[in-house]
Design a protein around this motif. Structure first.
Motif, PDB file in Angstrom:
ATOM      1  N   VAL A 220       0.858  -1.182   0.000  1.00 46.57           N
ATOM      2  CA  VAL A 220       0.000   0.000   0.000  1.00 46.57           C
ATOM      3  C   VAL A 220       0.897   1.236   0.000  1.00 46.57           C
ATOM      4  O   VAL A 220       1.812   1.339   0.819  1.00 46.57           O
ATOM      5  CB  VAL A 220      -0.927   0.011   1.228  1.00 46.57           C
ATOM      6  CG1 VAL A 220      -1.763   1.288   1.276  1.00 46.57           C
ATOM      7  CG2 VAL A 220      -1.844  -1.212   1.223  1.00 46.57           C
ATOM      8  N   ARG A 221       0.660   2.136  -0.936  1.00 54.82           N
ATOM      9  CA  ARG A 221       1.433   3.361  -1.080  1.00 54.82           C
ATOM     10  C   ARG A 221       2.941   3.098  -1.128  1.00 54.82           C
ATOM     11  O   ARG A 221       3.749   3.815  -0.542  1.00 54.82           O
ATOM     12  CB  ARG A 221       1.105   4.345   0.053  1.00 54.82           C
ATOM     13  CG  ARG A 221      -0.334   4.854   0.009  1.00 54.82           C
ATOM     14  CD  ARG A 221      -0.567   5.949   1.034  1.00 54.82           C
ATOM     15  NE  ARG A 221      -1.951   6.446   0.964  1.00 54.82           N
ATOM     16  CZ  ARG A 221      -2.439   7.401   1.742  1.00 54.82           C
ATOM     17  NH1 ARG A 221      -1.655   7.974   2.663  1.00 54.82           N
ATOM     18  NH2 ARG A 221      -3.684   7.800   1.629  1.00 54.82           N
ATOM     19  N   GLY A 222       3.300   2.031  -1.812  1.00 60.78           N
ATOM     20  CA  GLY A 222       4.709   1.708  -2.009  1.00 60.78           C
ATOM     21  C   GLY A 222       5.382   1.061  -0.826  1.00 60.78           C
ATOM     22  O   GLY A 222       6.601   0.871  -0.842  1.00 60.78           O
ATOM     23  N   VAL A 223       4.622   0.696   0.203  1.00 61.83           N
ATOM     24  CA  VAL A 223       5.180   0.034   1.383  1.00 61.83           C
ATOM     25  C   VAL A 223       4.688  -1.409   1.412  1.00 61.83           C
ATOM     26  O   VAL A 223       3.478  -1.666   1.390  1.00 61.83           O
ATOM     27  CB  VAL A 223       4.779   0.760   2.682  1.00 61.83           C
ATOM     28  CG1 VAL A 223       5.322   0.016   3.904  1.00 61.83           C
ATOM     29  CG2 VAL A 223       5.287   2.193   2.663  1.00 61.83           C
ATOM     30  N   ALA A 224       5.621  -2.347   1.440  1.00 61.87           N
ATOM     31  CA  ALA A 224       5.290  -3.765   1.534  1.00 61.87           C
ATOM     32  C   ALA A 224       5.200  -4.137   3.007  1.00 61.87           C
ATOM     33  O   ALA A 224       6.204  -4.153   3.719  1.00 61.87           O
ATOM     34  CB  ALA A 224       6.354  -4.611   0.835  1.00 61.87           C
ATOM     35  N   GLU A 289      -5.700   1.944  -0.290  1.00 63.12           N
ATOM     36  CA  GLU A 289      -4.749   2.908  -0.837  1.00 63.12           C
ATOM     37  C   GLU A 289      -5.169   4.344  -0.508  1.00 63.12           C
ATOM     38  O   GLU A 289      -4.333   5.196  -0.196  1.00 63.12           O
ATOM     39  CB  GLU A 289      -4.655   2.722  -2.359  1.00 63.12           C
ATOM     40  CG  GLU A 289      -3.492   3.426  -3.000  1.00 63.12           C
ATOM     41  CD  GLU A 289      -2.179   2.683  -2.854  1.00 63.12           C
ATOM     42  OE1 GLU A 289      -1.129   3.280  -3.191  1.00 63.12           O
ATOM     43  OE2 GLU A 289      -2.202   1.514  -2.406  1.00 63.12           O
ATOM     44  N   ALA A 290      -6.462   4.646  -0.571  1.00 66.80           N
ATOM     45  CA  ALA A 290      -6.938   5.999  -0.327  1.00 66.80           C
ATOM     46  C   ALA A 290      -6.762   6.412   1.130  1.00 66.80           C
ATOM     47  O   ALA A 290      -6.327   7.531   1.432  1.00 66.80           O
ATOM     48  CB  ALA A 290      -8.402   6.122  -0.735  1.00 66.80           C
ATOM     49  N   LEU A 291      -7.090   5.514   2.049  1.00 66.74           N
ATOM     50  CA  LEU A 291      -6.956   5.812   3.472  1.00 66.74           C
ATOM     51  C   LEU A 291      -5.526   5.632   3.969  1.00 66.74           C
ATOM     52  O   LEU A 291      -5.183   6.110   5.050  1.00 66.74           O
ATOM     53  CB  LEU A 291      -7.890   4.916   4.291  1.00 66.74           C
ATOM     54  CG  LEU A 291      -9.395   5.141   4.102  1.00 66.74           C
ATOM     55  CD1 LEU A 291     -10.182   4.101   4.897  1.00 66.74           C
ATOM     56  CD2 LEU A 291      -9.790   6.547   4.541  1.00 66.74           C
ATOM     57  N   GLY A 292      -4.713   4.906   3.207  1.00 67.47           N
ATOM     58  CA  GLY A 292      -3.351   4.640   3.650  1.00 67.47           C
ATOM     59  C   GLY A 292      -3.296   3.688   4.824  1.00 67.47           C
ATOM     60  O   GLY A 292      -2.417   3.794   5.681  1.00 67.47           O
ATOM     61  N   LEU A 293      -4.242   2.735   4.851  1.00 69.88           N
ATOM     62  CA  LEU A 293      -4.317   1.790   5.965  1.00 69.88           C
ATOM     63  C   LEU A 293      -4.123   0.359   5.473  1.00 69.88           C
ATOM     64  O   LEU A 293      -4.537   0.001   4.363  1.00 69.88           O
ATOM     65  CB  LEU A 293      -5.678   1.887   6.664  1.00 69.88           C
ATOM     66  CG  LEU A 293      -6.027   3.205   7.355  1.00 69.88           C
ATOM     67  CD1 LEU A 293      -7.405   3.118   7.993  1.00 69.88           C
ATOM     68  CD2 LEU A 293      -4.974   3.573   8.398  1.00 69.88           C
ATOM     69  N   VAL A 294      -3.501  -0.438   6.323  1.00 72.86           N
ATOM     70  CA  VAL A 294      -3.429  -1.872   6.092  1.00 72.86           C
ATOM     71  C   VAL A 294      -4.091  -2.545   7.283  1.00 72.86           C
ATOM     72  O   VAL A 294      -3.927  -2.121   8.428  1.00 72.86           O
ATOM     73  CB  VAL A 294      -1.971  -2.350   5.899  1.00 72.86           C
ATOM     74  CG1 VAL A 294      -1.130  -2.131   7.140  1.00 72.86           C
ATOM     75  CG2 VAL A 294      -1.924  -3.805   5.475  1.00 72.86           C
ATOM     76  N   TYR A 295      -4.884  -3.578   6.999  1.00 75.67           N
ATOM     77  CA  TYR A 295      -5.713  -4.216   8.021  1.00 75.67           C
ATOM     78  C   TYR A 295      -5.098  -5.571   8.365  1.00 75.67           C
ATOM     79  O   TYR A 295      -5.069  -6.489   7.540  1.00 75.67           O
ATOM     80  CB  TYR A 295      -7.144  -4.357   7.521  1.00 75.67           C
ATOM     81  CG  TYR A 295      -7.729  -3.007   7.153  1.00 75.67           C
ATOM     82  CD1 TYR A 295      -8.302  -2.188   8.115  1.00 75.67           C
ATOM     83  CD2 TYR A 295      -7.646  -2.525   5.845  1.00 75.67           C
ATOM     84  CE1 TYR A 295      -8.812  -0.938   7.793  1.00 75.67           C
ATOM     85  CE2 TYR A 295      -8.155  -1.278   5.508  1.00 75.67           C
ATOM     86  CZ  TYR A 295      -8.725  -0.491   6.490  1.00 75.67           C
ATOM     87  OH  TYR A 295      -9.221   0.751   6.161  1.00 75.67           O
ATOM     88  N   VAL A 296      -4.619  -5.693   9.607  1.00 75.99           N
ATOM     89  CA  VAL A 296      -3.794  -6.820  10.030  1.00 75.99           C
ATOM     90  C   VAL A 296      -4.595  -7.717  10.974  1.00 75.99           C
ATOM     91  O   VAL A 296      -4.895  -7.326  12.107  1.00 75.99           O
ATOM     92  CB  VAL A 296      -2.518  -6.336  10.739  1.00 75.99           C
ATOM     93  CG1 VAL A 296      -1.660  -7.519  11.171  1.00 75.99           C
ATOM     94  CG2 VAL A 296      -1.730  -5.401   9.829  1.00 75.99           C
ATOM     95  N   ASP A 325      -1.311   2.576   9.990  1.00 70.72           N
ATOM     96  CA  ASP A 325      -0.996   3.621   9.022  1.00 70.72           C
ATOM     97  C   ASP A 325       0.262   3.201   8.264  1.00 70.72           C
ATOM     98  O   ASP A 325       1.325   3.000   8.870  1.00 70.72           O
ATOM     99  CB  ASP A 325      -0.775   4.940   9.761  1.00 70.72           C
ATOM    100  CG  ASP A 325      -0.642   6.134   8.834  1.00 70.72           C
ATOM    101  OD1 ASP A 325       0.038   6.005   7.799  1.00 70.72           O
ATOM    102  OD2 ASP A 325      -1.186   7.199   9.161  1.00 70.72           O
ATOM    103  N   VAL A 326       0.183   3.070   6.936  1.00 71.64           N
ATOM    104  CA  VAL A 326       1.323   2.561   6.174  1.00 71.64           C
ATOM    105  C   VAL A 326       2.454   3.570   6.068  1.00 71.64           C
ATOM    106  O   VAL A 326       3.573   3.199   5.686  1.00 71.64           O
ATOM    107  CB  VAL A 326       0.924   2.111   4.757  1.00 71.64           C
ATOM    108  CG1 VAL A 326      -0.025   0.936   4.813  1.00 71.64           C
ATOM    109  CG2 VAL A 326       0.330   3.257   3.965  1.00 71.64           C
ATOM    110  N   THR A 327       2.201   4.828   6.407  1.00 71.65           N
ATOM    111  CA  THR A 327       3.277   5.813   6.315  1.00 71.65           C
ATOM    112  C   THR A 327       4.240   5.731   7.485  1.00 71.65           C
ATOM    113  O   THR A 327       5.420   6.057   7.347  1.00 71.65           O
ATOM    114  CB  THR A 327       2.705   7.242   6.237  1.00 71.65           C
ATOM    115  OG1 THR A 327       1.938   7.508   7.417  1.00 71.65           O
ATOM    116  CG2 THR A 327       1.840   7.404   5.008  1.00 71.65           C
TER     117      THR A 327
END
Length: 689
Positions: A220-224, A289-296, A325-327
């Motif tokens: 997401v947003r270039g972060v694996a 991608e829009a929220l910049g969130l990954v759900y774990v 937050d993927v950032t």
């Protein structure tokens, strides 16, 4: 991760770095690979399948409709491929469970085999384009040799002819991230060290088999973003369950979420390590991608069946869905599905991201999360707030002097659940009256107070639903055009018991890394560092192996998300490969079997699924639940299929690799189906009748 028990072949007869790697070069005689736009992080092209769940939203829904209800009966195998990487038979028999779903991007299929060999195939013919072998030793296999899939990423703002602009990334059983050029299979020189990143950095002491990556990273947003499996039930001082984000272009660590080191997102310094013994996340994540969130979806703390030594900082995250937050890796919200879990109810299902209907034509961005307990939660994916009612209900208390359990547990009452009716003595079942008597005696001996019966040491306790109940890593599928949720489930009970430490020591129950310890998942685990080991067994007749709970032992259901009502619920699987004493009955009786792997939905009104222990792949009518087509696979189908279009033709593909926990035949097969056409190649022998 769970330590599944070997009941799966015992159903009833009546109910019937480069220095250690190897690349096979890209074949220039084949046509060049095509590419797609770099929007694959969001919606794929209609013809493609660009993430494990088709997209990062994990809907497993394809808009293709060339194969439909009217013509699916004509579906035939059109090509097959073998990876050719089956190891020694002793490894295959005890450890083999690929669980792989390929990706399709442009005219390429991308997949991994059970030992992380990366492979690209021509999507129309199944011809191998390239392969890359990271040379993972079988010593690193945990409970099973598993690679559920790979990830695809396009590096932005570089010319199209740049090496590794298009790349395939996977996590490996020996805890590495590996990136190769999607067009050639050559490792990406700009990613980590010659295409490899060491995920054991900062983890501290460990031994092979303890830490493994079995699921693909979510980008997401270039972060694996990657989690990992930590071997269950071994010891409290297990390696950390830290979740990490890596730059998908360079392989550099972007952040680490270590719940025991709040505010510290970098690599531990000096002798420090990521916090040991914390809950891990072994399954597949979804991403917005829009929220910049990954759900774990998180698993449990390092000792599953006792909580006395758990630390306060880890308790909120165990068996919970965590939005990161993927950032920067910070926690945005947490929703816990089991409080102080001592039943190994870790979250195995990947959450599906949808626009959830809430009435008056309005929708809310949501994540739909099925669980092993049978609950289905619908949460606002921006905040984690439930969008359908959830109740806290009283549950039984533990009688152990050193255990304190939550007095209540959450129940999703606003959505249907998978079957989990309360057991009674009359539910004890068997092929003969003697089977039934055996099971009734076991029921009377056991502690059973309904769902969330506490673990006990003085006698066995019944776990129902079991830790392999409800929905697991196969996850759900959602027809997003019609708001229909489809999921398969297991419906079996466990018969477990805590073992005092002195007795466990007498039995020689020691964790991996100590002489005599192993990664074996059968029967019992040591839980070193706690007062108790635990015996984990199926509730079944000890002589015939027939389960004591009534069939069906697994099923599949469809739910209308508009009305929150069950459309249909059917057994999944026949008795053809099952029977007492582990002998196949060869009878096509629809009993419903244990199952692993998930469904796929298409706009043609079809659900495609294998998963059951009868080695069949099926097409099911989404409106009625009727099986419209089926075919026998050359090995067990414990993987989620996928579908795509190539050269104007729709294909259905499944990896038939078998599954040692499910006791289905092992294999290394990739099978493609389509409607017959002139010029189809001659089938390999393993696909001929």
């Amino acid at each position: 991760m769970t330590h599944l028990i070997r009941l799966f072949g015992l159903m009833t007869l009546i109910w019937l770095p480069l220095s250690h790697a190897q690349t096979t070069a890209y074949d220039p005689t084949l046509e060049p690979a095509t590419t797609v736009a770099s929007t694959v992080a969001g919606a794929p092209e209609p013809a493609d399948w660009t993430a494990y769940g088709r997209n990062n939203a994990a809907t497993r829904y394809s808009p293709l409709d060339q194969i439909d209800r009217d013509n699916v009966s004509e579906l035939k195998p059109v090509w097959g491929y073998r990876t050719g990487n089956l190891p020694d038979q002793s490894v295959v028999d005890k450890k083999w469970a690929p669980e792989t779903t390929p990706l399709k991007v442009g005219d390429n299929l991308y997949l991994c085999d059970a030992l992380n060999v990366l492979i690209s195939l021509d999507a129309s013919s199944g011809r191998e384009r390239w392969r890359y072998d990271p040379k993972v030793s079988t010593d690193h296999i945990p409970y099973s040799a598993t690679c559920r899939g790979v990830s695809y990423y396009e590096v932005p703002d570089v010319p199209d002819d740049t090496a590794c602009k298009r790349r395939i990334i996977e996590g490996t059983l020996d805890a590495e991230l590996v990136a190769v050029d999607a067009d050639t299979g050559v490792p990406c020189a700009d990613f980590g060290h010659a295409g490899h990143v060491d995920l054991m950095e900062g983890m501290g002491d460990s031994v092979p088999g303890y830490v493994a990556v079995t699921s693909p990273p979510t980008i997401v947003r270039g972060v694996a973003v990657v989690g990992h499996q930590v071997l269950d039930g071994q010891k409290e001082d297990a390696p950390s369950g830290v979740i990490r984000g890596y730059d998908a272009a360079t392989g550099k660590l972007a952040w680490a979420w270590d719940m025991g080191r709040p505010g510290e997102t970098g690599l531990p310094e000096g002798d420090d390590v990521y916090t040991r013994g914390t809950p891990n996340a072994w399954t597949i994540f979804s991403g917005d991608e829009a929220l910049g969130l990954v759900y774990v979806p998180m698993g449990n703390s390092s000792v599953d069946y006792w909580s006395g030594n758990r630390r306060e900082f880890e308790k909120p995250y165990s068996t919970a869905l965590v939005a990161l937050d993927v950032t920067n890796g910070t926690v945005r919200w947490v929703f816990q599905t089991v409080h102080n879990d001592v039943w190994d109810y870790d979250l195995g299902s990947q959450g599906s991201l949808i626009d959830f209907p809430v009435g008056d034509g309005r929708t809310v961005p949501a994540v739909v999360l099925p669980t092993k307990m049978g609950d289905i939660y619908v949460l606002d994916r921006r905040t984690g707030e439930p969008l359908t009612p959830v109740e806290e209900r009283p549950v039984p208390a533990s009688t152990l002097p050193d255990e304190t359990l939550s007095p209540t547990q959450p129940f999703s009452v606003g959505m249907p659940s998978t079957p989990r009716e309360q057991l009674t003595e009359t539910d004890a079942w068997g092929v003969t009256p003697l089977d039934q008597l055996w099971c009734r005696i076991q029921f009377k001996r056991a502690s059973y107070e309904g769902m969330y019966t506490p673990p006990s040491v003085d006698r066995p306790f019944l776990q129902w639903p079991s830790y392999n109940g409800g929905n697991d890593w196969g996850s759900a599928a959602v027809n997003t055009d019609r708001n229909i949720l489809v999921l398969n489930y297991n419906h079996i009970a466990m018969y477990d018991q805590l073992i005092p430490r002195d007795e466990a020591n007498e039995r020689g129950m020691v964790p991996l890394g100590v002489p005599g310890g192993s990664t074996s998942s059968g029967g019992s685990v040591p839980q070193a560092g706690s007062p108790y080991a635990v015996s984990i067994e199926a509730w079944r007749n000890g002589f015939t192996g027939v389960p004591c709970s009534r069939p069906p032992f697994g099923g599949i259901m469809a739910i209308d998300l508009n009305t929150r009502k069950v459309l249909w619920n059917e057994p999944l699987g026949t008795a053809r490969h099952n029977g007492p004493f582990g002998i196949s009955s060869h009878l096509p009786v629809k009993v419903g079997t244990p199952n692993n792997g998930g469904p796929v939905i298409t706009a043609g009104g079809l659900i495609f699924i294998a998963a059951a222990t009868d080695n069949l792949i099926r097409a099911i009518d989404i409106d009625s639940g009727e099986v419209l087509w089926q075919d026998v696979l050359p090995a067990g189908g414990q993987a989620t299929p996928m579908t795509y279009e190539a050269n104007g033709r729709q294909y259905l593909v499944i990896v038939a690799g078998g599954h040692h926990f499910m006791e289905t035949p092992p294999g290394d097969y990739v099978v493609a189906y389509s409607l017959p056409a002139k010029g189809d190649p001659t089938l390999p022998d393993f696909l001929k009748d």
